[in-house]
Enzyme design. Structure first.
Site, PDB file in Angstrom:
ATOM      1  N   ASN A  10       0.861  -1.176   0.000  1.00 16.30           N
ATOM      2  CA  ASN A  10       0.000   0.000   0.000  1.00 16.30           C
ATOM      3  C   ASN A  10       0.899   1.227   0.000  1.00 16.30           C
ATOM      4  OD1 ASN A  10      -1.783   2.050   0.531  1.00 16.30           O
ATOM      5  ND2 ASN A  10      -2.367   1.349   2.581  1.00 16.30           N
ATOM      6  N   TRP A  11       0.889   1.927  -1.109  1.00 16.76           N
ATOM      7  CA  TRP A  11       1.806   3.067  -1.234  1.00 16.76           C
ATOM      8  C   TRP A  11       1.278   4.318  -0.543  1.00 16.76           C
ATOM      9  CZ3 TRP A  11       3.745   2.816  -7.063  1.00 16.76           C
ATOM     10  CH2 TRP A  11       4.483   1.634  -7.234  1.00 16.76           C
ATOM     11  N   LYS A  12       0.062   4.278  -0.040  1.00 16.40           N
ATOM     12  CA  LYS A  12      -0.542   5.431   0.648  1.00 16.40           C
ATOM     13  C   LYS A  12      -0.359   6.695  -0.210  1.00 16.40           C
ATOM     14  CE  LYS A  12      -0.035   3.022   4.969  1.00 16.40           C
ATOM     15  NZ  LYS A  12       0.109   3.061   6.424  1.00 16.40           N
ATOM     16  N   HIS A  96      -9.426   1.134   5.333  1.00 16.27           N
ATOM     17  CA  HIS A  96      -8.104   1.251   5.962  1.00 16.27           C
ATOM     18  C   HIS A  96      -8.222   2.118   7.218  1.00 16.27           C
ATOM     19  CE1 HIS A  96      -3.934   2.333   6.622  1.00 16.27           C
ATOM     20  NE2 HIS A  96      -3.636   1.232   5.957  1.00 16.27           N
ATOM     21  N   GLU A  98      -6.527   4.445   8.281  1.00 19.92           N
ATOM     22  CA  GLU A  98      -6.349   5.888   8.061  1.00 19.92           C
ATOM     23  C   GLU A  98      -7.638   6.508   7.534  1.00 19.92           C
ATOM     24  OE1 GLU A  98      -2.756   5.322   5.815  1.00 19.92           O
ATOM     25  OE2 GLU A  98      -1.824   4.645   7.677  1.00 19.92           O
ATOM     26  N   GLU A 168      -5.116  -5.158  10.536  1.00 19.16           N
ATOM     27  CA  GLU A 168      -4.054  -4.181  10.750  1.00 19.16           C
ATOM     28  C   GLU A 168      -4.290  -3.484  12.082  1.00 19.16           C
ATOM     29  OE1 GLU A 168      -2.155  -2.833   6.804  1.00 19.16           O
ATOM     30  OE2 GLU A 168      -3.893  -1.582   7.109  1.00 19.16           O
ATOM     31  N   GLY A 174       2.900   1.944  10.906  1.00 14.14           N
ATOM     32  CA  GLY A 174       3.854   3.051  10.779  1.00 14.14           C
ATOM     33  C   GLY A 174       4.612   3.352  12.060  1.00 14.14           C
ATOM     34  N   SER A 214       3.757  -2.538  10.193  1.00 12.30           N
ATOM     35  CA  SER A 214       5.221  -2.644  10.346  1.00 12.30           C
ATOM     36  C   SER A 214       5.783  -3.983   9.877  1.00 12.30           C
ATOM     37  CB  SER A 214       5.634  -2.337  11.796  1.00 12.30           C
ATOM     38  OG  SER A 214       5.251  -1.019  12.142  1.00 12.30           O
ATOM     39  N   GLY A 235       3.064  -1.161   4.286  1.00  8.44           N
ATOM     40  CA  GLY A 235       3.093   0.274   4.000  1.00  8.44           C
ATOM     41  C   GLY A 235       4.516   0.734   3.727  1.00  8.44           C
ATOM     42  N   GLY A 236       5.177   1.244   4.750  1.00  8.74           N
ATOM     43  CA  GLY A 236       6.511   1.842   4.591  1.00  8.74           C
ATOM     44  C   GLY A 236       7.497   0.976   3.825  1.00  8.74           C
TER      45      GLY A 236
END
Ligand code: 13P
Length: 251
Positions: A10-12, A96, A98, A168, A174, A214, A235-236
């Site tokens: 997921n590149w957000k 998600h 977020e 998640e 993150g 993470s 993510g990251g």
């Protein structure tokens, strides 16, 4: 039952057009020989079609990071399932944390998005997960149950077979703080048991449940070794070709 692993990035809200094309090309290369698992990328809306173009000869799947329930109309800021498909996407991340936390999407709206995706032929990836406060208050399982029951409300057995769930925990996103493999497995087993109550047992056994929060090259192998963890939503570590390539090549 053997479930086909799904490794998703997921590149957000990251990547310009050029950055997205470079990253996609690298991932296309390092996933070329992986025929026993699915690899999926969820780039920002603005680069879905470029990424799909770069990866047109690969097996990598493309998802949007959200999707509306309507096909078109006055919904400023939204993207429709047909638009995602026309740009080359076949899946959509929905609910998600977020979206839930920052943009106040609730289970009702998330359920509409799930139905929209299914109706127009996109594979929904329904995200669920508790906050740290909820975990510490002993509410993890009741929160997960509510998110699953309401998020999947009205979804038929046939559609459930196509749906992916991503656990998640919000406190692990993150933060560099991964859920332990035991904590993740416990939550995944709980969700699978719940799906068996809501649907037939064979459906619960076939649904892929991804872990996110993470995930990195150092913890992916032990997470993927858990009985009910069928993949990762990253993510990251999905923003660097080197780390994501290591993750999708988990052993
Ligand atoms: P991180 O891997 O950066 O913790 O993000 C997880 C996530 O939110 C994927 O959807």
């Amino acid at each position: 039952m053997k479930r086909r692993p799904l490794l998703a990035g997921n590149w957000k809200m990251h990547t310009t057009v050029i950055e997205a094309c470079h990253l996609a090309a690298e991932i296309g290369k390092c996933s070329a020989d992986l025929d026993d698992r699915d690899v999926l990328l969820a780039p920002p809306f603005t680069v879905i079609s470029e990424v799909a173009h770069v990866l047109r000869e690969s097996r990598v799947l493309i998802a949007s990071q959200n999707v509306c329930w309507e096909e078109q109309g006055a919904f400023t800021g939204e993207i429709s399932p047909t638009m995602v498909k026309s740009a080359g996407g076949t899946a959509a991340i929905i609910g998600h944390s977020e979206r839930r936390q920052i943009f106040h999407e609730d289970n009702g709206m998330i359920n509409k998005r799930v139905h929209g995706a299914l109706h127009f032929g996109l594979l929904p990836i329904l995200c669920i997960g508790e906050t740290l406060e909820e975990r510490e208050a002993g509410k993890t399982f009741s929160v997960l149950e509510e998110q699953v029951r309401e998020g999947l409300g009205g979804v038929s057995s046939d559609d459930m077979r196509k749906t992916v769930v991503a656990y998640e925990p919000v406190w692990a996103i993150g933060t560099g703080k991964t859920a332990s493999k035991e904590q993740a497995q416990e939550a995944h087993a709980f969700v699978r048991k719940l799906l068996a109550e809501m649907y037939e047992k064979d459906i619960a056994e076939s649904v892929r449940i991804l872990y996110g929060g993470s995930v990195n090259p150092d913890n992916v192998d032990e997470l993927m070794a858990q009985a009910d963890i069928d993949g990762a939503l990253v993510g990251g570590a999905a923003l660097k070709a080197e780390s994501f390539c290591r993750i999708i090549n988990f052993t």
